[in-house]
Design an enzyme around this catalytic site. Structure first.
Site, PDB file in Angstrom:
ATOM      1  N   PRO A  12       0.794  -1.219   0.000  1.00 55.22           N
ATOM      2  CA  PRO A  12       0.000   0.000   0.000  1.00 55.22           C
ATOM      3  C   PRO A  12       0.831   1.276   0.000  1.00 55.22           C
ATOM      4  O   PRO A  12       1.892   1.341   0.619  1.00 55.22           O
ATOM      5  CB  PRO A  12      -0.810  -0.096   1.300  1.00 55.22           C
ATOM      6  CG  PRO A  12      -0.115  -1.105   2.135  1.00 55.22           C
ATOM      7  CD  PRO A  12       0.547  -2.049   1.182  1.00 55.22           C
ATOM      8  N   ASN A  13       0.309   2.233  -0.722  1.00 55.77           N
ATOM      9  CA  ASN A  13       0.859   3.594  -0.814  1.00 55.77           C
ATOM     10  C   ASN A  13       2.124   3.700  -1.657  1.00 55.77           C
ATOM     11  O   ASN A  13       2.597   4.803  -1.920  1.00 55.77           O
ATOM     12  CB  ASN A  13       1.109   4.190   0.590  1.00 55.77           C
ATOM     13  CG  ASN A  13      -0.159   4.220   1.414  1.00 55.77           C
ATOM     14  OD1 ASN A  13      -1.165   4.763   0.961  1.00 55.77           O
ATOM     15  ND2 ASN A  13      -0.147   3.615   2.580  1.00 55.77           N
ATOM     16  N   ARG A  20       5.130  10.966  -2.433  1.00 59.18           N
ATOM     17  CA  ARG A  20       4.889  10.685  -1.019  1.00 59.18           C
ATOM     18  C   ARG A  20       6.183  10.851  -0.217  1.00 59.18           C
ATOM     19  O   ARG A  20       7.159  10.144  -0.453  1.00 59.18           O
ATOM     20  CB  ARG A  20       4.420   9.236  -0.941  1.00 59.18           C
ATOM     21  CG  ARG A  20       4.274   8.678   0.433  1.00 59.18           C
ATOM     22  CD  ARG A  20       4.131   7.159   0.382  1.00 59.18           C
ATOM     23  NE  ARG A  20       3.934   6.647   1.710  1.00 59.18           N
ATOM     24  CZ  ARG A  20       4.253   5.422   2.092  1.00 59.18           C
ATOM     25  NH1 ARG A  20       4.752   4.561   1.218  1.00 59.18           N
ATOM     26  NH2 ARG A  20       4.048   5.047   3.320  1.00 59.18           N
ATOM     27  N   TYR A  25      11.331   8.649   1.282  1.00 51.28           N
ATOM     28  CA  TYR A  25      11.300   7.562   0.288  1.00 51.28           C
ATOM     29  C   TYR A  25      11.976   7.903  -1.036  1.00 51.28           C
ATOM     30  O   TYR A  25      12.045   7.058  -1.917  1.00 51.28           O
ATOM     31  CB  TYR A  25       9.844   7.140   0.036  1.00 51.28           C
ATOM     32  CG  TYR A  25       9.161   6.622   1.289  1.00 51.28           C
ATOM     33  CD1 TYR A  25       9.643   5.494   1.949  1.00 51.28           C
ATOM     34  CD2 TYR A  25       8.040   7.258   1.827  1.00 51.28           C
ATOM     35  CE1 TYR A  25       9.047   5.023   3.111  1.00 51.28           C
ATOM     36  CE2 TYR A  25       7.430   6.799   2.981  1.00 51.28           C
ATOM     37  CZ  TYR A  25       7.939   5.679   3.618  1.00 51.28           C
ATOM     38  OH  TYR A  25       7.346   5.207   4.767  1.00 51.28           O
ATOM     39  N   ASN A  76       8.175  -5.454  -1.289  1.00 51.24           N
ATOM     40  CA  ASN A  76       8.134  -4.324  -0.372  1.00 51.24           C
ATOM     41  C   ASN A  76       6.687  -4.246   0.099  1.00 51.24           C
ATOM     42  O   ASN A  76       5.826  -3.735  -0.626  1.00 51.24           O
ATOM     43  CB  ASN A  76       8.553  -3.017  -1.034  1.00 51.24           C
ATOM     44  CG  ASN A  76       8.563  -1.857  -0.029  1.00 51.24           C
ATOM     45  OD1 ASN A  76       7.987  -1.978   1.054  1.00 51.24           O
ATOM     46  ND2 ASN A  76       9.201  -0.770  -0.394  1.00 51.24           N
ATOM     47  N   ALA A  79       3.291  -0.730   4.641  1.00 50.86           N
ATOM     48  CA  ALA A  79       2.878  -0.842   6.050  1.00 50.86           C
ATOM     49  C   ALA A  79       2.366  -2.243   6.403  1.00 50.86           C
ATOM     50  O   ALA A  79       2.337  -2.602   7.586  1.00 50.86           O
ATOM     51  CB  ALA A  79       1.817   0.206   6.356  1.00 50.86           C
ATOM     52  N   GLU A 100      12.813  -9.381   1.160  1.00 47.58           N
ATOM     53  CA  GLU A 100      12.040  -8.240   1.671  1.00 47.58           C
ATOM     54  C   GLU A 100      12.866  -6.984   1.423  1.00 47.58           C
ATOM     55  O   GLU A 100      14.066  -6.965   1.735  1.00 47.58           O
ATOM     56  CB  GLU A 100      11.804  -8.436   3.175  1.00 47.58           C
ATOM     57  CG  GLU A 100      11.094  -7.283   3.853  1.00 47.58           C
ATOM     58  CD  GLU A 100      11.046  -7.456   5.381  1.00 47.58           C
ATOM     59  OE1 GLU A 100      11.724  -8.352   5.925  1.00 47.58           O
ATOM     60  OE2 GLU A 100      10.318  -6.670   6.011  1.00 47.58           O
ATOM     61  N   HIS A 102      12.932  -2.583   1.678  1.00 50.39           N
ATOM     62  CA  HIS A 102      12.370  -1.297   2.115  1.00 50.39           C
ATOM     63  C   HIS A 102      13.293  -0.180   1.672  1.00 50.39           C
ATOM     64  O   HIS A 102      14.528  -0.308   1.789  1.00 50.39           O
ATOM     65  CB  HIS A 102      12.241  -1.242   3.645  1.00 50.39           C
ATOM     66  CG  HIS A 102      11.357  -2.302   4.183  1.00 50.39           C
ATOM     67  ND1 HIS A 102       9.991  -2.233   4.090  1.00 50.39           N
ATOM     68  CD2 HIS A 102      11.644  -3.490   4.784  1.00 50.39           C
ATOM     69  CE1 HIS A 102       9.463  -3.334   4.627  1.00 50.39           C
ATOM     70  NE2 HIS A 102      10.442  -4.108   5.042  1.00 50.39           N
ATOM     71  N   ARG A 109      13.064   4.107  12.605  1.00 50.90           N
ATOM     72  CA  ARG A 109      11.917   5.015  12.585  1.00 50.90           C
ATOM     73  C   ARG A 109      11.010   4.758  13.799  1.00 50.90           C
ATOM     74  O   ARG A 109      11.495   4.340  14.839  1.00 50.90           O
ATOM     75  CB  ARG A 109      11.196   4.869  11.235  1.00 50.90           C
ATOM     76  CG  ARG A 109      12.131   5.229  10.055  1.00 50.90           C
ATOM     77  CD  ARG A 109      11.463   5.053   8.719  1.00 50.90           C
ATOM     78  NE  ARG A 109      10.310   5.949   8.588  1.00 50.90           N
ATOM     79  CZ  ARG A 109       9.365   5.793   7.651  1.00 50.90           C
ATOM     80  NH1 ARG A 109       9.447   4.790   6.787  1.00 50.90           N
ATOM     81  NH2 ARG A 109       8.350   6.627   7.590  1.00 50.90           N
TER      82      ARG A 109
HETATM   83  C1  DQA Z   1       8.433   1.012   3.584  1.00 47.02           C
HETATM   84  C2  DQA Z   1       8.523   1.165   5.105  1.00 47.02           C
HETATM   85  C3  DQA Z   1       7.180   0.958   5.769  1.00 47.02           C
HETATM   86  O1  DQA Z   1       7.280   1.133   7.163  1.00 47.02           O
HETATM   87  C4  DQA Z   1       6.172   1.958   5.235  1.00 47.02           C
HETATM   88  O2  DQA Z   1       4.898   1.720   5.798  1.00 47.02           O
HETATM   89  C5  DQA Z   1       6.108   1.987   3.758  1.00 47.02           C
HETATM   90  C6  DQA Z   1       7.355   1.926   3.000  1.00 47.02           C
HETATM   91  C7  DQA Z   1       9.761   1.375   2.884  1.00 47.02           C
HETATM   92  O3  DQA Z   1       9.934   1.017   1.723  1.00 47.02           O
HETATM   93  O4  DQA Z   1      10.622   2.031   3.496  1.00 47.02           O
HETATM   94  O5  DQA Z   1       5.042   2.164   3.164  1.00 47.02           O
HETATM   95  O6  DQA Z   1       8.128  -0.327   3.277  1.00 47.02           O
END
Ligand code: DQA
Length: 147
Positions: A12-13, A20, A25, A76, A79, A100, A102, A109
């Site tokens: 998501p997002n 964003r 990011y 990735n 959240a 995985e 990020h 964080r």
């Molecule tokens: C994320 C880190 C997560 O905590 C966050 O909710 C994201 C992006 C990252 O790529 O740093 O949406 O996965």
């Protein structure tokens, strides 16, 4: 015949990357990251299939459909990383390497980001290297596949 497909999943997002929180990011869009992934994967004879979804169930179904069909998964989870046990269970039922990734380093964080329910079922995790993380994730998957 060996599986030639690398499944890349974005949670998501991540469709908003580039707009964003660029301070967290980066300025690259998801399409920019995918271009890097596709080039790195092609160097090793892998084709990339990608799904971005804001819905946990869609990601679960994509993981199911990768079983016996895809060589490895780079994910990735956004959240969902921090609480989506259905994604954990689906990945546990996938036979190949799972990387995985990020962009940020969740461990540095907010406390709620310090837990990953994906990490225990991943082959390994790459976090905190920004856009380079996607290239590193493909390299890790390729190494684990012995290609
Ligand atoms: C994320 C880190 C997560 O905590 C966050 O909710 C994201 C992006 C990252 O790529 O740093 O949406 O996965």
């Amino acid at each position: 015949m060996t599986n030639q497909t690398l499944l890349v999943l974005s949670g998501p997002n991540l469709n908003l990357l580039g707009e964003r929180q660029p301070d967290v990011y980066g300025n690259e869009t998801l399409a920019d990251h995918l271009a890097v992934v596709e080039a790195a994967a092609a160097d090793h004879g892998l084709e990339v299939e990608h799904l971005q979804s804001n819905h946990e169930g869609e990601l679960v179904e994509a993981i199911h459909s990768a079983r016996g069909r895809c060589a490895a998964i780079v994910i990735n989870p956004g959240a969902f990383t921090h609480y989506a046990w259905a994604i954990h269970d689906a990945l546990a039922a996938f036979d190949g390497p799972v990387v995985e990734v990020h962009l940020s380093n969740p461990a540095s964080r907010e406390p709620w980001r310090h837990t990953s329910v994906v990490a225990p079922v991943a082959s390994g995790s790459i976090a905190g290297f920004g856009a380079d993380g996607y290239r590193l994730a493909v390299q890790a998957a390729v190494a684990l596949l012995g290609r």
